[in-house]
Write an enzyme that holds these catalytic residues in place. Structure first.
Site, mmCIF file in Angstrom:
data_model
loop_
_atom_site.group_PDB
_atom_site.id
_atom_site.type_symbol
_atom_site.label_atom_id
_atom_site.label_comp_id
_atom_site.label_asym_id
_atom_site.label_seq_id
_atom_site.Cartn_x
_atom_site.Cartn_y
_atom_site.Cartn_z
ATOM 1 N N SER A 150 25.623 55.030 114.372
ATOM 2 C CA SER A 150 25.223 53.624 114.201
ATOM 3 C C SER A 150 24.215 53.269 115.280
ATOM 4 O O SER A 150 24.142 53.951 116.305
ATOM 5 C CB SER A 150 26.454 52.714 114.323
ATOM 6 N N TYR A 163 34.495 49.683 118.321
ATOM 7 C CA TYR A 163 33.625 50.334 117.332
ATOM 8 C C TYR A 163 32.427 50.998 118.036
ATOM 9 O O TYR A 163 32.105 52.162 117.772
ATOM 10 C CB TYR A 163 33.158 49.300 116.311
HETATM 11 N N1 LIG Z 1 26.832 49.345 106.590
HETATM 12 C C1 LIG Z 1 26.174 49.272 107.743
HETATM 13 O O1 LIG Z 1 25.384 48.341 107.992
HETATM 14 C C2 LIG Z 1 26.355 50.356 108.790
HETATM 15 C C3 LIG Z 1 25.568 50.272 109.939
HETATM 16 C C4 LIG Z 1 25.709 51.248 110.911
HETATM 17 C C5 LIG Z 1 26.601 52.303 110.728
HETATM 18 N N2 LIG Z 1 27.346 52.351 109.591
HETATM 19 C C6 LIG Z 1 28.252 53.504 109.440
HETATM 20 O O2 LIG Z 1 28.176 54.016 108.138
HETATM 21 C C7 LIG Z 1 29.444 54.544 107.736
HETATM 22 C C8 LIG Z 1 29.856 53.943 106.399
HETATM 23 O O3 LIG Z 1 29.835 52.534 106.485
HETATM 24 P P1 LIG Z 1 29.917 51.624 105.186
HETATM 25 O O4 LIG Z 1 29.197 50.374 105.511
HETATM 26 O O5 LIG Z 1 29.549 52.400 103.993
HETATM 27 O O6 LIG Z 1 31.500 51.297 105.187
HETATM 28 P P2 LIG Z 1 32.502 50.970 103.973
HETATM 29 O O7 LIG Z 1 33.589 50.149 104.579
HETATM 30 O O8 LIG Z 1 31.760 50.394 102.821
HETATM 31 O O9 LIG Z 1 33.060 52.398 103.556
HETATM 32 C C9 LIG Z 1 33.838 53.148 104.457
HETATM 33 C C10 LIG Z 1 34.760 54.051 103.654
HETATM 34 O O10 LIG Z 1 35.535 54.799 104.599
HETATM 35 C C11 LIG Z 1 36.879 54.820 104.149
HETATM 36 N N3 LIG Z 1 37.802 55.033 105.268
HETATM 37 C C12 LIG Z 1 38.154 54.159 106.252
HETATM 38 N N4 LIG Z 1 39.053 54.714 107.061
HETATM 39 C C13 LIG Z 1 39.275 55.974 106.607
HETATM 40 C C14 LIG Z 1 40.112 57.038 107.033
HETATM 41 N N5 LIG Z 1 40.932 56.900 108.090
HETATM 42 N N6 LIG Z 1 40.064 58.197 106.365
HETATM 43 C C15 LIG Z 1 39.255 58.351 105.278
HETATM 44 N N7 LIG Z 1 38.475 57.363 104.810
HETATM 45 C C16 LIG Z 1 38.484 56.181 105.470
HETATM 46 C C17 LIG Z 1 37.077 53.452 103.497
HETATM 47 O O11 LIG Z 1 38.205 53.449 102.625
HETATM 48 C C18 LIG Z 1 35.751 53.263 102.777
HETATM 49 O O12 LIG Z 1 35.777 53.763 101.461
HETATM 50 C C19 LIG Z 1 30.405 54.246 108.893
HETATM 51 O O13 LIG Z 1 30.493 55.397 109.711
HETATM 52 C C20 LIG Z 1 29.716 53.134 109.636
HETATM 53 O O14 LIG Z 1 30.072 53.124 110.998
HETATM 54 C C21 LIG Z 1 27.253 51.402 108.609
#
Ligand SMILES: NC(=O)c1ccc[n+]([C@@H]2O[C@H](COP(=O)([O-])OP(=O)(O)OC[C@H]3O[C@@H](n4cnc5c(N)ncnc54)[C@H](O)[C@@H]3O)[C@@H](O)[C@H]2O)c1
Length: 257
Positions: A150, A163
């Site tokens: 991130s 986080y």
């Molecule tokens: N969306 C953003 O703006 C953003 C920005 C920076 C980084 N990220 C990173 O991208 C990645 C995905 O984010 P997203 O926005 O798609 O999130 P999201 O919440 O839409 O999806 C995350 C998925 O991970 C699953 N999950 C959570 N805990 C888990 C566990 N213990 N074991 C297995 N699965 C688990 C959830 O059920 C969900 O389906 C993350 O690593 C997040 O830190 C996202």
């Protein structure tokens, strides 16, 4: 010839959001994909990821895996190897959130975030490398790891102690694995998303937060899950050669400005 023809991949957190986009893109490029998650239905709605992939003619199955549990991670890697013979790619994407400052974060909240964002990445990387070390080198690699990090953890974002700290460890573990296992042909890189709109309801769709992110991002739109899938695809494919330990910012120039 597709870019991941003949490859096998695990994508954690692939039921929803960015992980889902990565799994769908990898399958469209020929990979057999294990969709690993603790839920089945996408948070943003729509058909389950493995159904979308199957409907498009790809190969995927879903498995319940909580990455904060070693036994789940072990079973996930075993299953891929039993089904498909090898583990060529793992994308560590699943994550857990809190939005609190240091003194407002309970010890239990801290542990909950760290158990997924820190322990979970450690377990998945460790178990994947154990498997990859047993495999022959194909092309340039015995196996490839892509960690989703991130912007947070690279800079100090407000109210983000657990986080952000977890995400910083994901960048470090990427460099450490690249350093320790490069000689064994294991390639490990990361993708650092900026603000990505996944359609998940709740705090990530808060209009004030979106406005602030737009103001801060030089590129004239916020990110899409497909932007991250494109970057992960490059790092997971044979096109990514002699690049390891890198944390690729995919943030519309946010961190450059
Ligand atoms: N969306 C953003 O703006 C953003 C920005 C920076 C980084 N990220 C990173 O991208 C990645 C995905 O984010 P997203 O926005 O798609 O999130 P999201 O919440 O839409 O999806 C995350 C998925 O991970 C699953 N999950 C959570 N805990 C888990 C566990 N213990 N074991 C297995 N699965 C688990 C959830 O059920 C969900 O389906 C993350 O690593 C997040 O830190 C996202």
């Amino acid at each position: 010839m597709k870019r991941l023809d003949g490859k096998t991949a695990i994508v954690t957190g692939a039921a929803s959001g960015i992980g889902r986009a990565i799994a769908i893109r990898f399958a469209a490029e020929g990979a057999k994909v294990l969709v690993a998650d603790i839920i089945a239905e996408p948070k943003e709605g729509g058909d389950p990821t493995e159904k979308v992939i199957a409907d498009a003619g790809g190969t995927a199955f879903r498995m319940h895996c909580d990455i904060s549990k070693w036994d789940d991670v072990d079973a996930m890697v075993e299953r891929v190897v039993t089904e498909w013979g090898s583990l060529d790619i793992i994308v560590n994407n699943a994550a857990h959130w809190t939005t609190t400052r240091l003194v407002d974060t309970s010890n239990d909240q801290w542990r909950e975030v760290m158990s997924v964002n820190c322990d979970g990445y450690f377990y998945c990387c460790k178990r994947a490398v154990q498997q990859m070390l047993k495999q022959p080198v194909k092309g340039d690699a015995r196996g490839r790891i892509v960690n989703i990090t991130s912007q947070h953890g690279m800079i100090g974002a407000p109210n983000d102690i657990a986080y952000g700290t977890g995400k910083a460890t994901n960048v470090y573990i990427t460099r450490q694995i690249a350093t320790d296992y490069g000689r064994e042909h294991i390639i490990c890189n990361a993708v650092a998303p900026g603000r990505i709109i996944t359609g998940k309801p709740g705090v990530s769709m808060d209009p004030k937060g979106l406005e602030a992110a737009k103001f801060r991002t030089p590129y004239p739109r916020l990110g899409r899950a497909e932007d991250i899938a494109n970057a992960a695809l490059f790092l997971a494919s044979d096109e990514c050669s002699f690049i390891s330990g890198e944390n690729l910012m995919v943030d519309g120039g946010w961190s450059a400005s």
